[in-house]
Design a protein around this motif. Sequence first.
Motif, PDB file in Angstrom:
ATOM      1  N   PRO A   1       1.889 -10.997  74.300  1.00 41.80           N
ATOM      2  CA  PRO A   1       0.609 -10.292  74.423  1.00 41.80           C
ATOM      3  C   PRO A   1       0.581  -9.061  73.507  1.00 41.80           C
ATOM      4  N   ASN A   2      -0.602  -8.515  73.282  1.00 35.35           N
ATOM      5  CA  ASN A   2      -0.696  -7.280  72.506  1.00 35.35           C
ATOM      6  C   ASN A   2       0.175  -6.214  73.153  1.00 35.35           C
ATOM      7  N   GLY A   3       0.905  -5.488  72.341  1.00 35.59           N
ATOM      8  CA  GLY A   3       1.747  -4.410  72.857  1.00 35.59           C
ATOM      9  C   GLY A   3       3.119  -4.869  73.311  1.00 35.59           C
ATOM     10  N   ALA A   4       3.413  -6.168  73.136  1.00 37.97           N
ATOM     11  CA  ALA A   4       4.698  -6.709  73.596  1.00 37.97           C
ATOM     12  C   ALA A   4       5.877  -6.188  72.767  1.00 37.97           C
ATOM     13  N   GLY A   5       5.609  -5.801  71.520  1.00 43.05           N
ATOM     14  CA  GLY A   5       6.681  -5.295  70.662  1.00 43.05           C
ATOM     15  C   GLY A   5       6.961  -6.159  69.438  1.00 43.05           C
ATOM     16  N   LYS A   6       6.090  -7.122  69.166  1.00 43.98           N
ATOM     17  CA  LYS A   6       6.299  -8.035  68.037  1.00 43.98           C
ATOM     18  C   LYS A   6       6.351  -7.284  66.700  1.00 43.98           C
ATOM     19  N   SER A   7       5.327  -6.473  66.456  1.00 49.25           N
ATOM     20  CA  SER A   7       5.283  -5.758  65.170  1.00 49.25           C
ATOM     21  C   SER A   7       6.450  -4.786  65.060  1.00 49.25           C
ATOM     22  N   THR A   8       6.792  -4.150  66.160  1.00 47.21           N
ATOM     23  CA  THR A   8       7.934  -3.222  66.149  1.00 47.21           C
ATOM     24  C   THR A   8       9.206  -3.969  65.737  1.00 47.21           C
TER      25      THR A   8
ATOM     26  N   GLN B   1       8.572   6.065  75.551  1.00 47.36           N
ATOM     27  CA  GLN B   1       8.206   4.666  75.810  1.00 47.36           C
ATOM     28  C   GLN B   1       9.165   3.691  75.143  1.00 47.36           C
TER      29      GLN B   1
ATOM     30  N   TYR C   1       9.635   4.757  71.394  1.00 40.75           N
ATOM     31  CA  TYR C   1       8.696   5.672  70.758  1.00 40.75           C
ATOM     32  C   TYR C   1       8.575   6.825  71.753  1.00 40.75           C
TER      33      TYR C   1
ATOM     34  N   ALA D   1       9.784   0.338  73.601  1.00 39.04           N
ATOM     35  CA  ALA D   1       9.008  -0.774  73.040  1.00 39.04           C
ATOM     36  C   ALA D   1       9.833  -2.050  72.945  1.00 39.04           C
TER      37      ALA D   1
HETATM   38  P1  ADP Z   1       2.662  -6.005  69.297  1.00 39.60           P
HETATM   39  O1  ADP Z   1       2.831  -6.148  67.817  1.00 39.60           O
HETATM   40  O2  ADP Z   1       3.380  -7.068  70.082  1.00 39.60           O
HETATM   41  O3  ADP Z   1       1.229  -5.924  69.702  1.00 39.60           O
HETATM   42  P2  ADP Z   1       3.768  -3.344  68.901  1.00 39.60           P
HETATM   43  O4  ADP Z   1       5.134  -3.510  68.409  1.00 39.60           O
HETATM   44  O5  ADP Z   1       2.713  -2.991  67.919  1.00 39.60           O
HETATM   45  O6  ADP Z   1       3.344  -4.639  69.745  1.00 39.60           O
HETATM   46  O7  ADP Z   1       3.762  -2.232  70.038  1.00 39.60           O
HETATM   47  C1  ADP Z   1       4.671  -2.223  71.119  1.00 39.60           C
HETATM   48  C2  ADP Z   1       4.440  -0.963  71.939  1.00 39.60           C
HETATM   49  O8  ADP Z   1       4.873   0.179  71.207  1.00 39.60           O
HETATM   50  C3  ADP Z   1       2.971  -0.716  72.288  1.00 39.60           C
HETATM   51  O9  ADP Z   1       2.901  -0.179  73.570  1.00 39.60           O
HETATM   52  C4  ADP Z   1       2.528   0.285  71.242  1.00 39.60           C
HETATM   53  O10 ADP Z   1       1.499   1.099  71.729  1.00 39.60           O
HETATM   54  C5  ADP Z   1       3.790   1.085  71.011  1.00 39.60           C
HETATM   55  N1  ADP Z   1       3.864   1.603  69.633  1.00 39.60           N
HETATM   56  C6  ADP Z   1       3.860   0.868  68.504  1.00 39.60           C
HETATM   57  N2  ADP Z   1       3.972   1.653  67.407  1.00 39.60           N
HETATM   58  C7  ADP Z   1       4.050   2.926  67.866  1.00 39.60           C
HETATM   59  C8  ADP Z   1       4.178   4.209  67.236  1.00 39.60           C
HETATM   60  N3  ADP Z   1       4.280   4.310  65.911  1.00 39.60           N
HETATM   61  N4  ADP Z   1       4.221   5.291  68.036  1.00 39.60           N
HETATM   62  C9  ADP Z   1       4.135   5.187  69.375  1.00 39.60           C
HETATM   63  N5  ADP Z   1       4.024   4.016  70.031  1.00 39.60           N
HETATM   64  C10 ADP Z   1       3.966   2.899  69.298  1.00 39.60           C
END
Ligand code: ADP
Length: 231
Positions: free
Chosen positions: A36-43, A15, A12, A17
Motif C-alpha cells: 500500500p502507499n506508505g509501505a516503504g517501497k520507494s524508501t 518514524q 525518518y 519506514a
Molecule cells: P511507498 O513508496 O511504499 O509509498 P515510501 O517509502 O515513500 O512508501 O514511504 C514510507 C513511509 O516513510 C511513509 O510513511 C512516508 O510518509 C515516510 N517518508 C518517506 N520519505 C520520507 C522523508 N523524506 N521524510 C520523512 N518521512 C518520509
Amino acid sequence: MSIQVSSVNKFYNQQQALKEVSFEVGKGEIVGFLGPNGAGKSTMMKILTGFIKPNSGEVLVDEIDVLTSALEAQKNIGYLPEHNPLYADMYVREYLHFQAAIFKVDKTKIEACIDKVGLSLEAHKKIHQLSKGYQQRVGLAAAILHNPTVLILDEPTTGLDPNQLVEIRTLIKELGKEKTVLFSTHIMQEVEAVADKVIILNKGNIVFKTDMNQLKSTNKSLETLFREVTN
Ligand code: ADP
Ligand code: MG
C-alpha cells in the motif's frame, strides 16, 4: 545473487519506514514489489540505489556493498525513480546526450537505447511534447544508458492509459530478458503478467514473498492474498 538485502532498518526521525527488511533477488529474475502507499517501497528502492542510507542493515547489488561503495554499485544499477524526473524543455535526444555526459557513457550507445525503448520516432521532440507513456520510455532509456545489470523501477506504469500500460509492461519484460528487474506497482495483473516473484511490503515489514508459479498452484489470486496480508 543480484540483490541481497539483510535486516535493513530505516527511520525518518521517529518514524520507522523499514523494519528488519531482508530479501534476495537472483540474477535475471523479475520481481514485483507490492505494498500500500506508505509501505516503504520507494524508501527501499532509494536505499538499494545508494541515494539514501539505512540506519542499519546490509545491501549488496551484484556483490558490491551499496552502503560503502555507492558509486561503484551504481555502475551496475539503472534507476527509474517514482514520478520520473525529466527536463521537460529538453529534446529527447538532447536529454539522453546530457545524461550520457554526466554518467560518462560513450555517446555511440545512445541510439541503440532509443531504439530499444521504442523512441525512434519521438526522439526529435521535446520531452513535454510526449505522452506520459513515451516520457516513461525516456526515463527507461536514461536508466539503461550505462548498460546496468540491475534495474530498479519505482512505479513505472503509474498514470498510464491501458494501452501505454501494456506497452511499458512488454518493454519491462523485454528488458528483463537480459537484466535483473525489481519494480514496484499497485497493479496486481502487472505482477502476474511480468514477474517471476513477488514481495509484499506493509508498514515497513515484508509480509509476503513468493514465486509466481507457487502462487498459481495455490489457486489464490494475488489480489486476495494482498488484501489478506495488508489489511
Ligand atoms: P511507498 O513508496 O511504499 O509509498 P515510501 O517509502 O515513500 O512508501 O514511504 C514510507 C513511509 O516513510 C511513509 O510513511 C512516508 O510518509 C515516510 N517518508 C518517506 N520519505 C520520507 C522523508 N523524506 N521524510 C520523512 N518521512 C518520509
Ligand atoms: Mg513510493
